[in-house]
Design an enzyme around this catalytic site. Structure first.
Site, PDB file in Angstrom:
ATOM      1  N   ASP A 190     -38.651   7.251 -24.788  1.00 41.38           N
ATOM      2  CA  ASP A 190     -38.307   7.685 -26.162  1.00 41.38           C
ATOM      3  C   ASP A 190     -39.339   7.890 -27.280  1.00 41.38           C
ATOM      4  O   ASP A 190     -40.625   7.619 -26.720  1.00 41.38           O
ATOM      5  CB  ASP A 190     -37.335   6.649 -26.818  1.00 41.38           C
ATOM      6  CG  ASP A 190     -38.101   5.091 -26.987  1.00 41.38           C
ATOM      7  OD1 ASP A 190     -39.101   5.084 -26.813  1.00 41.38           O
ATOM      8  OD2 ASP A 190     -37.417   4.375 -27.745  1.00 41.38           O
TER       9      ASP A 190
ATOM     10  N   ASP B 117     -40.782   6.429 -30.513  1.00 40.80           N
ATOM     11  CA  ASP B 117     -40.598   5.127 -31.687  1.00 40.80           C
ATOM     12  C   ASP B 117     -41.462   5.384 -32.901  1.00 40.80           C
ATOM     13  O   ASP B 117     -42.772   5.509 -32.900  1.00 40.80           O
ATOM     14  CB  ASP B 117     -41.103   3.731 -31.084  1.00 40.80           C
ATOM     15  CG  ASP B 117     -40.356   3.531 -29.659  1.00 40.80           C
ATOM     16  OD1 ASP B 117     -38.875   3.335 -29.854  1.00 40.80           O
ATOM     17  OD2 ASP B 117     -41.209   3.664 -28.621  1.00 40.80           O
TER      18      ASP B 117
ATOM     19  N   ASP C  73     -36.268   6.881 -32.341  1.00 47.60           N
ATOM     20  CA  ASP C  73     -35.994   5.811 -33.035  1.00 47.60           C
ATOM     21  C   ASP C  73     -37.065   5.903 -34.329  1.00 47.60           C
ATOM     22  O   ASP C  73     -38.270   5.920 -34.316  1.00 47.60           O
ATOM     23  CB  ASP C  73     -36.384   4.532 -32.470  1.00 47.60           C
ATOM     24  CG  ASP C  73     -35.076   3.981 -31.442  1.00 47.60           C
ATOM     25  OD1 ASP C  73     -34.125   4.680 -31.422  1.00 47.60           O
ATOM     26  OD2 ASP C  73     -35.386   2.928 -30.789  1.00 47.60           O
TER      27      ASP C  73
HETATM   28  N1  DCP Z   1     -39.230  -4.160 -28.427  1.00 50.10           N
HETATM   29  C1  DCP Z   1     -39.275  -5.420 -28.451  1.00 50.10           C
HETATM   30  N2  DCP Z   1     -38.285  -6.283 -27.849  1.00 50.10           N
HETATM   31  C2  DCP Z   1     -37.193  -5.467 -27.391  1.00 50.10           C
HETATM   32  C3  DCP Z   1     -37.264  -3.981 -27.445  1.00 50.10           C
HETATM   33  C4  DCP Z   1     -38.450  -3.434 -28.056  1.00 50.10           C
HETATM   34  O1  DCP Z   1     -40.367  -6.111 -28.499  1.00 50.10           O
HETATM   35  N3  DCP Z   1     -36.166  -5.875 -26.865  1.00 50.10           N
HETATM   36  C5  DCP Z   1     -40.572  -3.511 -28.861  1.00 50.10           C
HETATM   37  C6  DCP Z   1     -41.564  -3.537 -28.032  1.00 50.10           C
HETATM   38  C7  DCP Z   1     -41.481  -2.126 -27.607  1.00 50.10           C
HETATM   39  C8  DCP Z   1     -41.069  -1.227 -28.809  1.00 50.10           C
HETATM   40  O2  DCP Z   1     -40.318  -2.115 -29.416  1.00 50.10           O
HETATM   41  O3  DCP Z   1     -42.733  -1.562 -27.113  1.00 50.10           O
HETATM   42  C9  DCP Z   1     -40.364  -0.052 -28.471  1.00 50.10           C
HETATM   43  O4  DCP Z   1     -39.506  -0.257 -27.543  1.00 50.10           O
HETATM   44  P1  DCP Z   1     -39.190   0.773 -26.221  1.00 50.10           P
HETATM   45  O5  DCP Z   1     -37.961   0.175 -25.548  1.00 50.10           O
HETATM   46  O6  DCP Z   1     -39.087   2.276 -26.723  1.00 50.10           O
HETATM   47  O7  DCP Z   1     -40.460   0.476 -25.351  1.00 50.10           O
HETATM   48  P2  DCP Z   1     -41.702   1.192 -25.115  1.00 50.10           P
HETATM   49  O8  DCP Z   1     -42.062   2.222 -26.125  1.00 50.10           O
HETATM   50  O9  DCP Z   1     -42.720   0.290 -24.806  1.00 50.10           O
HETATM   51  O10 DCP Z   1     -41.475   1.881 -23.735  1.00 50.10           O
HETATM   52  P3  DCP Z   1     -40.920   3.520 -23.521  1.00 50.10           P
HETATM   53  O11 DCP Z   1     -42.223   4.057 -22.917  1.00 50.10           O
HETATM   54  O12 DCP Z   1     -40.014   3.186 -22.387  1.00 50.10           O
HETATM   55  O13 DCP Z   1     -40.433   4.163 -24.668  1.00 50.10           O
HETATM   56 MG    MG Z   2     -40.646   3.933 -26.586  1.00 48.32          MG
END
Ligand code: DCP
Ligand code: MG
Length: 380
Positions: free
Chosen positions: A205, A207, A304
């Protein structure tokens, strides 16, 4: 110990992931991929402890600068339990782990993997569906399940949403949001966070964190941004959540809670793509008119949007940059080692009974007594 004789200082790996540098690329992928499958499978069985244990072992290996060639090299490394060691040993000897192969072949893992990848479907829902006999995408539709609005969007755009978002696509969406924001208030700021801020070239996604240099001026921004994006036909789905964080006058109740209370918009964007990408035929003079670049193609992308007041911005940025494990470890370190409570809004010092303000991530690391780890090295 004699078995540890080959250890060099390079191998010293601190216990907490937030104390070490974890780059995106590392030489032990074979082991970490295997351990993360076991971690994911344990999560599918809602065994949080086991899931975390495998993930911690994987995360330690991601911080190793050289490829592991013998179990002797595991000596002195933290967080690698007996079970993980067994898996690593088998991979060293046979090239694969029979346990991991078994998981990958299992009907339950395969089904849970597909079902949980649907936007709006978590482990609990996927597990219930699985117990009702649902195994794949088609089963959901034919079973006539009652879906939430979010899941409906997840099902409708499943194909697009399960293909990775590229860096280019993420930048294009960020630009679009920036333009919308600038048309409302030129001083408001949009920052890309999550995996893309950590240097990942693909993500699930986009963010985006939005703030305003003048405290309070961020309120109301999100509704206006949504109105603009929606009027441009860019929102295939969206759902907003109000800000429920009130000015911190008491310490955070749940220091380990991962949910933040910022105003937020979960959405599915309609991203225009340049025509004729990928494997499609190149356009030539003989190409029929209906196959030339008249219609632009589009792709659904999860986005998001999160809004933070500027006084909490550094904490929001740190909290939203991840990785999820890095964040979990930061909070655990703050709580267990420093008697502090950290979340995406604030840092509370339980000894001094005060909130510690910060305007940069560097200041937060300093408050915690940690060396600063830049985003690209937070891929724990
Ligand atoms: N986050 C967190 N705890 C969660 C969900 C999210 O601390 N339960 C924080 C850390 C993540 C950020 O929000 O890095 C963004 O969530 P994502 O699920 O989008 O994760 P990423 O951006 O790291 O990975 P992706 O490449 O799959 O989007
Ligand atoms: Mg993400």
């Amino acid at each position: 110990k004699a078995a540890c004789a080959s250890l060099t200082p390079d191998y010293m790996v601190p216990v907490y992931a937030c104390q070490r540098r974890t780059p995106l690329q590392h030489p032990n992928r074979l082991f970490t991929d295997a351990l993360e499958i076991l971690s994911e499978n344990a999560e599918f069985f809602e065994s949080e402890g086991r899931s975390l244990a495998f993930y911690k072992a994987s995360s330690v290996m991601k911080a190793l600068p050289i490829r592991l060639t013998s179990t002797v090299d595991l000596c002195g490394l933290p967080c690698i339990g007996e079970h993980s060691q067994r898996v690593i040993k088998e991979i060293l000897e046979d090239g694969v782990s029979s346990e991991v192969e078994g998981v990958l072949q299992s009907e339950r893992y395969q089904a849970m993997k597909v079902l949980t990848s649907i936007f709006g479907v978590g482990v609990k829902t996927a597990d219930r569906w699985y117990r009702e006999g649902i195994r794949n995408f088609g089963d959901i539709l034919s079973s006539g399940q009652k879906l939430t609005k979010e899941q409906e969007a997840g099902v409708k755009y499943f194909k697009d949403l399960s293909s990775p978002v590229t860096e280019e696509e993420a930048n294009s969406i960020t630009d679009t949001v920036r333009k919308a924001v600038a048309s409302i208030d030129t001083r408001a700021k949009v920052t890309i966070t999550g995996g893309f801020r950590r240097g990942k070239q693909r993500g699930h996604d986009v963010d985006l964190l939005i703030t305003h240099p003048e405290e309070g001026k961020e309120a109301g921004l999100l509704a206006q941004i949504i109105t603009i994006l929606d009027s441009q036909g860019l929102l295939l789905y969206y759902k907003t959540k109000e800000n429920t964080y009130t000015a911190p006058r008491e310490p955070p109740v749940k220091p380990h809670s991962t949910l933040d209370r910022f105003e937020r918009c979960f959405s599915v964007f309609k991203l225009s793509l340049p025509p004729f990408r990928g494997s499609q035929e190149p356009v030539s003079l003989s190409t029929p008119l209906d196959k030339t670049c008249i219609a632009t193609d589009w792709k659904a992308v999860r986005v998001d949007l999160v809004v933070s007041p500027c006084s909490q911005y550094a904490y929001a940025l740190l909290g939203w940059t991840g990785s999820q494990h890095f964040e979990r470890e930061l909070r655990r370190f703050a709580g267990s080692e420093k008697q502090m409570a950290l979340n995406s809004h604030a840092l509370y010092d339980r000894k001094q009974n005060e909130f510690l303000s910060a305007s940069t991530e560097e200041e937060i690391f300093a408050h915690l007594g940690l060396p600063f780890i830049p985003p690209h090295e937070r891929n724990a």
